[in-house]
Design a protein around this motif. Structure first.
Motif, PDB file in Angstrom:
ATOM      1  N   GLY A   6       0.829  -1.198   0.000  1.00 46.51           N
ATOM      2  CA  GLY A   6       0.000   0.000   0.000  1.00 46.51           C
ATOM      3  C   GLY A   6       0.861   1.243   0.000  1.00 46.51           C
ATOM      4  O   GLY A   6       1.997   1.216   0.484  1.00 46.51           O
ATOM      5  N   VAL A   7       0.318   2.306  -0.577  1.00 43.83           N
ATOM      6  CA  VAL A   7       1.025   3.589  -0.549  1.00 43.83           C
ATOM      7  C   VAL A   7       0.092   4.615   0.067  1.00 43.83           C
ATOM      8  O   VAL A   7      -1.046   4.787  -0.393  1.00 43.83           O
ATOM      9  CB  VAL A   7       1.433   4.049  -1.971  1.00 43.83           C
ATOM     10  N   THR A   8       0.555   5.281   1.123  1.00 43.22           N
ATOM     11  CA  THR A   8      -0.225   6.393   1.670  1.00 43.22           C
ATOM     12  C   THR A   8       0.577   7.676   1.478  1.00 43.22           C
ATOM     13  O   THR A   8       1.786   7.701   1.723  1.00 43.22           O
ATOM     14  CB  THR A   8      -0.613   6.190   3.150  1.00 43.22           C
ATOM     15  N   GLU A  55     -10.464   5.020   1.707  1.00 50.38           N
ATOM     16  CA  GLU A  55     -10.675   6.386   2.198  1.00 50.38           C
ATOM     17  C   GLU A  55     -10.228   6.543   3.648  1.00 50.38           C
ATOM     18  O   GLU A  55      -9.940   7.648   4.077  1.00 50.38           O
ATOM     19  CB  GLU A  55     -12.145   6.792   2.040  1.00 50.38           C
ATOM     20  N   THR A  56     -10.187   5.442   4.399  1.00 51.02           N
ATOM     21  CA  THR A  56      -9.771   5.554   5.805  1.00 51.02           C
ATOM     22  C   THR A  56      -8.562   4.652   6.048  1.00 51.02           C
ATOM     23  O   THR A  56      -8.384   3.641   5.368  1.00 51.02           O
ATOM     24  CB  THR A  56     -10.890   5.090   6.755  1.00 51.02           C
ATOM     25  N   PRO A  57      -7.751   5.018   7.053  1.00 51.15           N
ATOM     26  CA  PRO A  57      -6.616   4.155   7.409  1.00 51.15           C
ATOM     27  C   PRO A  57      -7.063   2.723   7.690  1.00 51.15           C
ATOM     28  O   PRO A  57      -6.389   1.766   7.300  1.00 51.15           O
ATOM     29  CB  PRO A  57      -6.055   4.813   8.667  1.00 51.15           C
ATOM     30  N   ALA A  82       3.061  11.785  12.311  1.00 53.46           N
ATOM     31  CA  ALA A  82       1.593  11.752  12.395  1.00 53.46           C
ATOM     32  C   ALA A  82       1.052  10.500  11.699  1.00 53.46           C
ATOM     33  O   ALA A  82       0.159   9.815  12.234  1.00 53.46           O
ATOM     34  CB  ALA A  82       0.999  13.015  11.771  1.00 53.46           C
ATOM     35  N   VAL A  83       1.590  10.184  10.540  1.00 52.81           N
ATOM     36  CA  VAL A  83       1.118   8.999   9.805  1.00 52.81           C
ATOM     37  C   VAL A  83       1.457   7.724  10.579  1.00 52.81           C
ATOM     38  O   VAL A  83       0.637   6.810  10.702  1.00 52.81           O
ATOM     39  CB  VAL A  83       1.719   8.961   8.374  1.00 52.81           C
TER      40      VAL A  83
END
Ligand code: 6PG
Length: 478
Positions: A6-8, A55-57, A82-83
């Motif tokens: 995954g990439v955030t 859309e959400t963590p 924060a992430v």
């Protein structure tokens, strides 16, 4: 179906990295703090592969196979913390967080330690190559645990640039902050390379009297030889570019104030802590700083300097060849310094860095990619414990052959008032290293005079002090 990775953080770098992964056939979960950006990525590039937008963590984490692999592509500093704070409670032991930003390696060490205590692998990863690299193949420098690399390595090697011999420009650099440290030094070397190229341009313009378009041609020729590199190539393109508005050379319409985001400065700060002389990188950082001090420059603008007489065309051509030699020799010195810094950091932080492997993954994808790096790889392959690049017989021979032209260029620059902090510092480093005796003996004597700091003698063991204020007899102090 679950995503392999995954990439955030889907700004350009993150978005391009996600696309690169998807284009290689991996299923990629994507997430961004503001969901509009995720939707925009899917809208524009969704057809390129299999994306799982979240859309959400929580949804993002739920869409990943185990162990989960999450690439964080947000601004270094507070946003990264924060992430991590947001995602780590959702993760389990064995999961992997990859920080692909330009984080400071000390921050990475701190984050790695904290997450390790919870069984989560934190992989500070240097990624070089800019936006294009992220999409088409960057050079990737992952740190963190060797265990994390077993599950992550194949994915990263798949999307990394390939060196001319086909090997992926990605290797496990070493534990905790090693990856970000090596990326930081990459950037320091990038600053030095850029500064040296800028000085070469400046010399060709003001001593050889060449116009930018002519200098572009010279750089194009250099790019077919030992200086063959991405930075020389793009420099030629920039110099050949004409401003569409004014018709002037583009380089003349850009303000001469160089900015920086900080990685070059970090390199120098770290080198100061490690006691490693990286004068080429330091001069590059300072040259950018100096360029920005507009008020100082304005105040000094009327100070006297030499009158320049333009060279005739034959001498100009000869001078250009000498500049090529000076540039090459100075480049060897700045890589010598950067590799020394990595060697020292490897010892100080217990990283056991493979300098040849680092040179090998810089051959493609990254900003400093160059034919030259294969030579550095080969030098360390021949002698992994080499005390610096100048100890390599090939580099020593080339720099030795260049030294006379190098001196001419630095002397001509001084005579004509063209600043060459990079070339000059590199030459001073070369001469200091090869000097049989340095005036450091005098420095030690001075220290002993005013502070009784003691000195060692050339002819006897031990530490000594001379009673400078008294009868000048010498005493042994250890
Ligand atoms: C890279 C670059 C990249 C970026 C630097 C530039 O390897 O892809 O180094 O990290 O362009 O941040 O640094 P400055 O903004 O400090 O010049």
């Amino acid at each position: 179906k679950l995503a392999q990775i995954g990439v955030t953080g889907l700004a350009v770098m993150g978005g391009n990295l996600a696309r690169n992964l998807a284009r290689h056939g991996h299923t990629v979960a994507v997430h961004n703090r503001t969901a509009a950006r995720t939707r925009a990525l899917i809208g524009e590039f969704g057809h390129e592969g299999t994306f799982l937008p979240a859309e959400t963590p929580k949804d993002f984490v739920a869409s990943l196979e185990r162990p989960r692999r999450i690439v964080v592509m947000v601004k270094a500093g507070g946003p990264t913390d924060a992430v991590i704070d947001e995602f780590s409670p959702l993760l389990e032991p064995g999961d992997v967080i990859i920080d692909g930003g330009n984080a400071h390696f000390e921050d990475t060490r701190r984050r790695e330690e904290r997450l390790r205590s919870r069984g989560i692998h934190f992989v500070g990863t240097g990624i070089s190559g800019g936006e294009e690299g992220a999409l088409h193949g960057p050079s990737i420098m992952p740190g963190g645990s060797a265990e994390s690399y077993r599950s992550l390595g194949p994915l990263l090697e798949d999307i990394a640039a390939k060196a001319p011999d086909g090997t992926p420009c990605c290797t496990h650099i070493g534990p905790d902050g090693a990856g970000h440290f090596v990326k930081m030094v990459h950037n320091g070397i990038e600053y030095a390379d850029m500064q040296l190229i800028a000085e070469a341009y400046h010399l060709l313009r003001h001593i050889a009297g060449y116009e930018p378009a002519r200098i572009a041609e010279v750089f194009d020729i250099w790019n077919t030889g030992r200086l063959d590199s991405y930075l020389i190539e793009i420099t030629a393109e920039v110099l050949a570019h004409t401003d569409p508005d004014t018709g002037a050379p583009f380089v003349d319409v850009v303000q001469d104030r160089a900015e920086q985001k900080g990685t070059g400065r970090w390199t120098v700060q770290s080198a100061l802590d490690l006691g490693v002389p990286v004068s080429g990188i330091a001069e590059a950082v300072f040259a950018r700083a100096l360029s920005g001090h507009v008020e100082l420059r304005a105040a000094a603008a009327s100070l006297p300097g030499p009158r320049r007489t333009p060279l005739d065309p034959r001498d100009a051509a000869r001078f250009a060849e000498q500049v090529e030699q000076a540039l090459y020799a100075s480049k060897v010195v700045s890589y010598t310094q950067g590799f020394h810094q990595m060697q020292a950091a490897g010892q100080a932080y217990g990283w056991d860095l493979d300098l040849g492997a680092i040179a090998a993954i810089w051959r493609g994808g990254c900003i400093i990619r160059a034919a030259f790096l294969d030579r550095i790889r080969a030098a360390y392959a021949a002698n992994p414990a080499a005390p610096g690049l100048l100890a390599d017989p090939e580099f020593a021979r080339e720099v030795g052959e260049a030294q006379s032209a190098w001196r001419t260029v630095v002397a001509d620059a001084a005579r004509d008032g063209v600043p060459t902090p990079g070339f000059s510092a590199a030459l001073a480093y070369y001469d200091a290293l090869r000097a049989e005796r340095l005036p450091a003996s005098l420095t030690q004597a001075q220290r002993d005079y005013f502070g009784a700091h003691t000195y060692r003698r050339t002819d006897r063991e031990g530490a000594f002090h001379t009673r400078w204020g008294g009868d000048r007899t010498e005493q042994r102090t250890d």
